[in-house]
Design an enzyme around this catalytic site. Sequence first.
Site, short mmCIF file in Angstrom:
data_model
loop_
_atom_site.label_atom_id
_atom_site.label_comp_id
_atom_site.label_asym_id
_atom_site.label_seq_id
_atom_site.Cartn_x
_atom_site.Cartn_y
_atom_site.Cartn_z
N ASP A 25 1.07 -1.43 -0.34
CA ASP A 25 0.05 0.19 0.19
C ASP A 25 0.67 0.95 -0.16
OD1 ASP A 25 -2.34 1.88 0.61
OD2 ASP A 25 -2.09 1.38 2.23
N GLU B 232 2.32 5.52 -4.17
CA GLU B 232 2.72 5.62 -5.05
C GLU B 232 3.32 6.95 -5.24
OE1 GLU B 232 0.05 5.42 -2.86
OE2 GLU B 232 -0.71 4.63 -4.56
N ASP C 215 -8.86 3.20 -1.82
CA ASP C 215 -10.04 3.68 -0.79
C ASP C 215 -11.51 4.15 -2.25
OD1 ASP C 215 -8.84 3.20 0.35
OD2 ASP C 215 -7.55 5.34 1.27
O1 MIG Z 1 -3.33 6.07 4.81
O2 MIG Z 1 -3.46 1.07 5.80
O3 MIG Z 1 -5.80 2.28 -0.03
O4 MIG Z 1 -6.50 -0.20 1.80
O5 MIG Z 1 -6.94 0.48 4.71
C1 MIG Z 1 -4.07 5.00 4.15
C2 MIG Z 1 -5.15 1.59 6.12
C3 MIG Z 1 -3.77 3.85 4.49
C4 MIG Z 1 -5.18 3.00 2.89
C5 MIG Z 1 -5.45 2.31 1.90
C6 MIG Z 1 -5.89 0.95 3.02
C7 MIG Z 1 -5.91 0.96 4.03
C8 MIG Z 1 -5.56 2.09 4.62
N1 MIG Z 1 -4.30 2.43 3.79
#
Ligand code: MIG
Length: 817
Positions: free
Chosen positions: A421, A424, A510
Amino acid sequence: MARRTYLPRMAVLALLAWISNAPAAWQTVGSVVAVQQGADGTEFSTRSGARVRVALVAPDVVRVRMSPSGTFERDFSYAVATPPQALPLRVDGNAAGEKIVLRGADGGGVRVEITTRPDFSIQVYAGDGQPILSDDPQRPMAFDATDGAVEISERRDAHELYYGFGEKALPVSRHGQYMTMWNSDTPGYTPGLDPIYQSIPFFIALRDGKSYGVFLDNTYRSYFDMGKTEPSRYTFGANGGELDYYVFTGGRERAPANVLRAYTALTGRAPLPPLWALAYQQSRYSYTPDTKVREIAQTFRDKRIPADVIYLDIGYMDGYRIFTWSPHDFPDPKKLLDDLHAQGFHVVTIVDPGVKRDENFSIYRAGKDFYVHTAAGDELHAAVWPGMCAFPDFTHPQARAWFGSLYAGFLDTGVDGFWNDMNEPGVFVPPESTQPVLVHDPMKTFPLDARHDGDGEPGTHARYHNVYGMQMARATFEGVSKLRPQQRPFVLTRAGYAGVQRYSAVWTGDNDATWDHLALSMPMLTGLSVSGVPFVGADIGGFNATPSAELYTRWMQAAALTPMMRTHSAIDTEPREPWTYGEPYESIARAAIELRYRLLPYLYTLFADEVQSGFPPLRPLWFEYPRDVAASQVGDQYLLGKDLLVAPVVHAGQTKRRVYFPRGDEWIDWWSGAHFSGGKAVEVAAPLDRLPLFVRAGAALPTSPVAQNVAEAAKLPLILTIALGADGGGHVYQDAGDGHGAAETIAVELRGDRVHIERPATAHFRRVEALEFVGLARVPRTVRVAGKAIDAAFDVTTHRVRVPLPPAGNVDVVVER
Ligand code: MIG
């Protein structure tokens, strides 16, 4: 040399202003002054000093490179899996003439015409002689020597449609859109917001039933203006680097499938996932502590709702330090994972890129040589979940190898898959800003002048931003493959660039718990599919906020036949498990998951096929029916393979919906057996407990009895679902479901009323126990298995007939209707 300044093009200007404050100063490449034949293609020196290289890199693929400086960079690409080789070209004409014609030495196929003045320009003709790409003489190939931008414009037919561009929160066809490629952490993105998490600068064009494709292989911020500024042209370019693009001509038929086949031959195909990763997945931000995880797993089993995967989001860690466990909430992860495995669950943990800057954290210390640096040469620090972090430079081969090796501990503990995650990369506070976090600020990332290795081609973050996430997923994939070679990795990533499919599945980040987002999930997922990324899913129910019982239920149905089926929800939302809403919703959610388990053998076969062809399991209608104009912009239905048509309900309160049946085929209602001929839209019943689902006449697809997980399913025989009414057939791919062992194929042929099945003499995997015929109007007159008449039971509600088969070998079944 022509010189021009774009004043009206506010969007481009705004974009450039982001990078530098210098005014845009475009210049066109100018006329051709010399032509040279090289090993890598035909090179054109131009009046501006820029050089263009044109090569045929496959019989149906033309590559064009333009270097503003006249010196080509090392030929290296993160996107490309199989480096292209220039094929011999026949060159007619020279710089003195007005036209130069390039043809493949094989004589047939693609032709490229170069106009030498006033500006170099290209026209690409497909194998059928038709022009497919014509540079717009009004906007010749151009660059900006001040800031390094490059750009090209093509003439556009007003009816031409464009699909792909990776992950876009946009309708199915992206004509008339202006799109940017810049990986952005965009929580709660609204439909239409651009860019979001992924950058895949590739599209497939469709006009009059014929296709071609274009891939701009440039990792800088790039953009595509597909007729928005001016309907008679489209423009694409980037904020730096070479203009390096491929034109896929689509072969003689100019079919979209040929374009995608060629694109995925270049950028690679998704490996076959482990079977469990295709089954139902349950996630939440976050299931903590361990007792909660156990409770969730047990509830699935108690309620007999099939599931194979549980996710652990950031809550499982010790102060968000990657590769650690919270001693308080997860005191004995090994025991937890062992117990979950014994219940038939697989466990996926989230792993973010940020490494907590903490001298007492051994991973932070060990990574010292591998972090991204600032322009001044210091270790780059930015705040994410753990607080201030350093970030591995995933564009450095040794950093990837180091990061990949960190998975060893989690693999030993028993973690089955990994979820990358925030790659980017997203950070909490924009650099050099004390302002509060702007959710949609695309600059919410590293400073653009941060330094990356670039696999030996050092460069700025502006250059490597878009590949950071993909290279993280690669580090994960390669690390896990190396550490656990006997099993196939499952990796899920949020950010990516062209080629990300070689390493990872992708989810659409999200999204929100709204009907609009449910509707949007279809064009988003099919758009990714036709951009070479087949293993895709959207968070069921919508990540942000709490869906109504009806929305969650409809979303379960809509996602039941998408490649990845995962419920996931944000920390501040109400619980969201298939049983959360009680009856009747719980039973409907169970039925949606059961439908998926019934069709898993088909989905798995489609993934095995994808490795060969590049065709994604999830398909927009136009991909299979490019000549059907009415199908070209359908965004609220999808195909699974070529045989299943899915038309989910995506509006509140709806209990019927219009379904468009693609032309040229006949379709059979999965539930009732009703027949629909193609080329028409029909209103069908869709009560809350029904997902409108149709099977193509002529299809033979493998299905399974319901099981609670894939390990249980492996012990059950298969059933072939057969839709008579057209000649055709199908096949079944089987292997152990993970690992790299033997595989087996069963082939089925349909001719009139006869089904011919080819089964291996020694079946190592699931046996085909029976055929199930769908859509029979009445009891068949006779059913013969291997020549012998049998009594077959006819179900009057479903209009199905089940025919048991002898245990092994080839067999013919005849159903006289
Ligand atoms: O700043 O890990 O898209 O699926 O649950 C949010 C917490 C960070 C974003 C991800 C989401 C995940 C969440 N993450």
